[in-house]
Scaffold this motif. Structure first.
Motif, mmCIF file in Angstrom:
data_model
loop_
_atom_site.group_PDB
_atom_site.id
_atom_site.type_symbol
_atom_site.label_atom_id
_atom_site.label_comp_id
_atom_site.label_asym_id
_atom_site.label_seq_id
_atom_site.Cartn_x
_atom_site.Cartn_y
_atom_site.Cartn_z
ATOM 1 N N TRP A 22 0.795 -1.223 0.000
ATOM 2 C CA TRP A 22 0.000 0.000 0.000
ATOM 3 C C TRP A 22 0.828 1.274 0.000
ATOM 4 O O TRP A 22 0.307 2.347 -0.294
ATOM 5 N N ASN A 23 2.103 1.212 0.351
ATOM 6 C CA ASN A 23 2.827 2.460 0.638
ATOM 7 C C ASN A 23 3.153 3.273 -0.621
ATOM 8 O O ASN A 23 3.090 4.494 -0.609
ATOM 9 N N TYR A 24 3.512 2.595 -1.706
ATOM 10 C CA TYR A 24 3.621 3.213 -3.037
ATOM 11 C C TYR A 24 2.884 2.278 -3.984
ATOM 12 O O TYR A 24 3.498 1.528 -4.738
ATOM 13 N N PRO A 25 1.575 2.289 -3.933
ATOM 14 C CA PRO A 25 0.802 1.196 -4.524
ATOM 15 C C PRO A 25 0.888 1.095 -6.040
ATOM 16 O O PRO A 25 0.801 -0.010 -6.580
ATOM 17 N N TYR A 26 1.063 2.216 -6.726
ATOM 18 C CA TYR A 26 1.186 2.161 -8.192
ATOM 19 C C TYR A 26 2.610 1.811 -8.610
ATOM 20 O O TYR A 26 2.829 0.941 -9.460
ATOM 21 N N ALA B 264 -3.014 -4.573 -1.731
ATOM 22 C CA ALA B 264 -3.225 -4.458 -0.293
ATOM 23 C C ALA B 264 -4.607 -3.874 0.001
ATOM 24 O O ALA B 264 -5.119 -3.031 -0.742
ATOM 25 N N THR B 265 -5.199 -4.308 1.097
ATOM 26 C CA THR B 265 -6.518 -3.810 1.487
ATOM 27 C C THR B 265 -6.496 -2.306 1.728
ATOM 28 O O THR B 265 -7.473 -1.610 1.437
ATOM 29 N N GLN B 266 -5.377 -1.783 2.235
ATOM 30 C CA GLN B 266 -5.311 -0.351 2.525
ATOM 31 C C GLN B 266 -5.437 0.493 1.257
ATOM 32 O O GLN B 266 -5.890 1.637 1.305
ATOM 33 N N THR B 267 -5.032 -0.074 0.122
ATOM 34 C CA THR B 267 -5.154 0.636 -1.164
ATOM 35 C C THR B 267 -6.012 -0.214 -2.103
ATOM 36 O O THR B 267 -5.607 -0.601 -3.190
ATOM 37 N N LEU B 268 -7.210 -0.451 -1.661
ATOM 38 C CA LEU B 268 -8.113 -1.423 -2.272
ATOM 39 C C LEU B 268 -8.453 -1.109 -3.727
ATOM 40 O O LEU B 268 -8.703 -2.019 -4.521
ATOM 41 N N LEU B 269 -8.456 0.163 -4.083
ATOM 42 C CA LEU B 269 -8.951 0.558 -5.405
ATOM 43 C C LEU B 269 -7.857 0.637 -6.467
ATOM 44 O O LEU B 269 -8.161 0.826 -7.652
ATOM 45 N N VAL B 270 -6.599 0.473 -6.076
ATOM 46 C CA VAL B 270 -5.497 0.655 -7.022
ATOM 47 C C VAL B 270 -5.507 -0.403 -8.114
ATOM 48 O O VAL B 270 -5.352 -0.105 -9.305
ATOM 49 N N GLY B 271 -5.684 -1.675 -7.727
ATOM 50 C CA GLY B 271 -5.706 -2.737 -8.722
ATOM 51 C C GLY B 271 -6.847 -2.570 -9.715
ATOM 52 O O GLY B 271 -6.692 -2.816 -10.916
ATOM 53 N N GLU B 272 -7.990 -2.115 -9.222
ATOM 54 C CA GLU B 272 -9.116 -1.856 -10.117
ATOM 55 C C GLU B 272 -8.781 -0.756 -11.114
ATOM 56 O O GLU B 272 -9.107 -0.857 -12.307
ATOM 57 N N ARG B 273 -8.143 0.297 -10.632
ATOM 58 C CA ARG B 273 -7.745 1.390 -11.512
ATOM 59 C C ARG B 273 -6.803 0.876 -12.615
ATOM 60 O O ARG B 273 -6.962 1.189 -13.798
ATOM 61 N N MET B 274 -5.813 0.105 -12.211
ATOM 62 C CA MET B 274 -4.844 -0.399 -13.180
ATOM 63 C C MET B 274 -5.504 -1.323 -14.192
ATOM 64 O O MET B 274 -5.240 -1.232 -15.399
ATOM 65 N N ALA B 275 -6.371 -2.216 -13.720
ATOM 66 C CA ALA B 275 -7.050 -3.130 -14.637
ATOM 67 C C ALA B 275 -7.932 -2.364 -15.615
ATOM 68 O O ALA B 275 -7.936 -2.640 -16.825
#
Length: 460
Positions: A132-136, A158-169
């Motif tokens: 989560w710390n530098y998730p992208y 990571a759960t703390q940055t839950l939306l990052v994977g969705e953004r990338m996909a």
């Protein structure tokens, strides 16, 4: 309804996002889709894969105005710093640039009788578990070269940055990368472990805690699935007597405090030659006292909350134990320190390696500073750690930095800089920091396997 993952915002303690984890059956189905899609993806021309990945990267960049406040809500980084797209794009771009050369056949020799060469073959399905710390930026370190090399990728964020994977996909699919080639999934720990143990993946890349890395290796035990890890750190800085003092203070304190100290290669302990110690400390205290702790959505905020209250509690505990044992804390508690996620950044002196704050990963805005009298003393102290990710050396003498660097147990040696990931160099660690390496040509080697061709010609 199955287990629900919740991102608790450090800004105000509210639930910012939640997602239901996949069932065991759906998780295995996702992995199987990735496996089925891999051969066709790898059969595409290399340049086509590169172009699609870079189009996906650009699509992430187009979302940056939405991503920056979203990151502030999820993990607390102030919006004034503008997000991660610069590094995200730099890393992917470099790996795209070196792909053809890095993945080219290694020609061993050809004559009238034989043709011999080594190919780089994609592993198959690469499972990326990102922090989560530098998730992208941490995710793209593996996602971009894995896809370019011909692997399919399953990303668990990571759960703390839950939306990052969705953004990338979303971005990568919009650019034309097939949905089964790059998938974002929400998984619980048990299903994650079972997928690895049942050989659903051909390679696992994990960035996170030492305990998390151990869990990945236990799950993979006996499967012969490759596991690459980047785990904890306790990165040192060493300021020699000939250092540029102002540059050393500015860079090392920023390396210790930026992102509320939540950096994989953040500076967690500093050793200063006795001739510069007092001046270094005075300048360091002045810098930290000038920080503005507050809501990360406020453009005036220079240091935001830690990503989670429990992370801040660990840092407070380390500081309190050190002070009880004789350490001196130089920063008075900020008015904005709420005893929760909003934490006063701290500088400690009179510290020793008997204290947790100098031995265990803090991953927060605290740094211990010790006086040393020689290179030999500094080297012994820098090596007195279970971790080895980076070390930052400050001197005008390149040869001296190289000589000291050769004696340090670390993955990267910096001279006159810190807390930076150069995609042309291998990002790697030793000891409890983990094994393997990302980015550079070595990153491609770790995301592929060698396959040798020994071809005897029919000459008669």
């Amino acid at each position: 309804m199955g287990q629900v993952l919740k991102c608790i915002s450090p800004v105000d303690g509210s639930v910012f996002a939640e997602r239901e984890v996949l069932s065991r059956e759906d998780a295995f189905a996702a992995a199987e889709r990735a496996r089925s899609a891999q051969a066709a993806w790898a059969a595409r021309p290399l340049q086509e894969r590169i172009d699609l990945v870079m189009a996906g990267v650009a699509a992430v960049g187009a979302m940056n105005d939405e991503i920056v406040p979203e990151l502030a809500h999820m993990m607390g980084r102030p919006v004034r710093y503008g997000g991660e797209f610069g590094g995200f794009n730099e890393r992917a771009g470099h790996m795209a640039q070196i792909a053809a050369e890095s993945l080219a056949d290694i020609e061993v020799g050809e004559d009238a009788s034989f043709k011999r060469y080594i190919k780089r073959i994609p592993h198959g399905v690469v499972f990326v578990v990102a922090p989560w710390n530098y998730p992208y930026m941490t995710a793209i370190n593996t996602v971009a070269p894995a896809l370019i090399a011909g692997n399919t990728v399953v990303l668990k964020h990571a759960t703390q940055t839950l939306l990052v994977g969705e953004r990338m996909a979303q971005a990568f699919h919009s650019a034309g990368i097939p949905e089964d080639v790059f998938q974002n999934v929400f998984l619980d720990h048990d299903t994650t472990s079972e997928l690895i143990a049942r050989k659903a993946f051909n390679f696992v890349n994990f960035t996170g805690s030492v305990g998390g890395g151990q869990a990945m290796e236990r799950a993979a035990a006996g499967t012969f699935t490759g596991v690459g890890t980047e785990l904890g750190g306790k990165d040192p800085g060493y300021v020699m007597e000939d250092a540029d003092l102002d540059a050393a203070v500015d860079t090392l304190i920023d390396g210790a405090m930026f992102n509320s100290g939540q950096c994989c290669c953040g500076i967690e302990r500093i050793y200063v030659h006795e001739s510069l110690f007092d001046a270094f400390l005075e300048k360091a205290i002045a810098i930290v006292k000038g920080y503005k702790l507050g809501n990360p959505l406020d453009a005036e905020t220079t240091i935001g909350p830690m990503a989670n209250v429990r992370f801040a509690s660990e840092v407070r505990s380390q500081i309190a134990k050190a002070v009880e044992a004789g350490a001196v804390a130089h920063i008075e508690t900020f008015a904005e320190d709420d005893g929760g996620a909003y934490l006063t950044p701290q500088i400690l002196t009179n510290v020793t390696h008997d204290m947790r704050v100098m031995r265990e990963e803090s991953f927060g805005p605290v740094v211990g500073i010790m006086k040393v009298s020689s290179d030999e003393e500094a080297i012994q102290l820098m090596n007195d750690s279970d971790f080895g990710l980076t070390a930052s050396l400050w001197t005008k003498d390149v040869a001296r930095a190289q000589a000291v660097g050769d004696q340090i147990e670390t993955g990267t040696v910096f001279m006159n800089r810190a807390d930076y990931l150069d995609p042309g160099l291998c990002w790697t660690g030793c000891k409890d920091t983990g094994r393997g390496g990302g980015l550079s040509v070595i990153g491609y080697h770790n995301l592929t396997r060698p396959k040798s061709y020994h071809l005897k010609k029919v000459t008669g």
